[in-house]
Design an enzyme around this catalytic site. Structure first.
Site, PDB file in Angstrom:
ATOM      1  NE  ARG A 137     -18.706   9.107 -47.635  1.00 39.70           N
ATOM      2  CZ  ARG A 137     -18.576   8.645 -46.395  1.00 39.70           C
ATOM      3  NH1 ARG A 137     -19.387   9.082 -45.421  1.00 39.70           N
ATOM      4  NH2 ARG A 137     -17.655   7.748 -46.120  1.00 39.70           N
TER       5      ARG A 137
ATOM      6  NE  ARG B 202     -30.295  13.793 -37.823  1.00 43.93           N
ATOM      7  CZ  ARG B 202     -30.984  12.756 -37.331  1.00 43.93           C
ATOM      8  NH1 ARG B 202     -30.591  11.514 -37.612  1.00 43.93           N
ATOM      9  NH2 ARG B 202     -32.056  12.966 -36.602  1.00 43.93           N
TER      10      ARG B 202
ATOM     11  CG  ASP C 257     -22.514  10.762 -42.801  1.00 44.76           C
ATOM     12  OD1 ASP C 257     -23.426  10.798 -41.954  1.00 44.76           O
ATOM     13  OD2 ASP C 257     -22.625  10.191 -43.897  1.00 44.76           O
TER      14      ASP C 257
END
Length: 259
Positions: A196, A49, A51
């Site tokens: 991140r 997945r 974001d």
């Protein structure tokens, strides 16, 4: 019959990969397109997945169907029903034991930083604009402390659903061409926001706000509150997903270029 697809998308206008009933997602757009070509409802399963705002160059998905189409028919038919910011780059028939998520042996991400005083109109929402000068030698020294197998709890989002925070970073490399900096990472799997958060720590060290040893201190703390900012999603790309050679899946362009 099980079909695998290579999917690229610009994540800016999507609320991530996973289907949400009241939001625009990549999975929803792709399922609608595949279902039209297959002439029946189809659910697609992804390697991972992404974001909101995160891009993909070779997201791999699979779906099952009794419908028979050749590869060209699937490719052109699905793309004809997709919006401009999503595209299927390849189609392959695969064995029933193939699973886009669980058969993957490595995932590769690249984070791009535009490091100059002025912002960019062209690279807006495609790179993180960081106007303070960054020293990539300091960033790589920080990255070296994060390489290998560790408890990455300090780099894990609070909503992460992974069973274990222990992951193995096979590669974390910083490179630069002119005013563009790339952070490349490879691992079998990642925690939510892990890349991140890694980039957030490395840039704080790169601009001199934090000492080089801070990366190791954050890692050993296993405490997310000890880390820095979470880098924005704009510069993050799922570059590729690697599978055992038995599946013979295509290799796609690594653009943004892996120099």
């Amino acid at each position: 019959m099980r079909i695998a697809l290579g999917v690229e998308y610009a994540g800016t206008a999507f609320c991530g990969w996973q289907y949400q009933p009241h939001a625009r997602t990549v999975q929803d757009e792709l399922q609608k397109a595949v279902s039209r070509v297959a002439n029946h409802p189809v659910e697609v399963f992804a390697a991972g997945r992404t974001d909101t705002g995160v891009h993909a160059l070779n997201q791999v998905v699979h779906f099952d169907t009794p419908s028979e189409r050749d590869q060209r028919g699937w490719l052109l038919g699905i793309n004809a029903n997709l919006p401009k910011d999503v595209n299927v780059s390849w189609v392959r028939s695969v064995d029933d034991d193939f699973n886009a998520r669980f058969s993957a042996i490595k995932r590769r991400y690249r984070y791009l930083i535009l490091n100059r005083l002025s912002r960019s109109a062209v690279h807006h929402q495609r790179m993180w604009w960081h106007h303070h000068p960054l020293d990539i030698s300091r960033m790589q020294a920080a990255a070296d402390q994060l390489h290998g197998r560790h408890d990455f709890s300090a780099f894990r989002a609070s909503e992460c659903q992974a069973k274990s925070p222990v992951k193995t970073l096979d590669l974390i490399k910083v490179s630069q061409q002119h005013d563009c900096i790339a952070v490349d990472v490879e691992a079998r799997s990642f925690l939510h926001h892990m890349v991140r958060n890694l980039v957030g720590v490395m840039t704080a060290i790169g601009d001199g706000s934090k000492p080089v040893e801070w990366a190791g201190q954050v890692l050993r703390s296993v405490d997310r509150s000890q880390g820095g900012v979470t880098a924005p999603p704009d510069g993050l790309y799922l570059v590729d997903v690697e599978y055992p050679s038995q599946y013979s899946l295509p290799i796609v362009s690594g653009f943004p270029v892996l120099w």
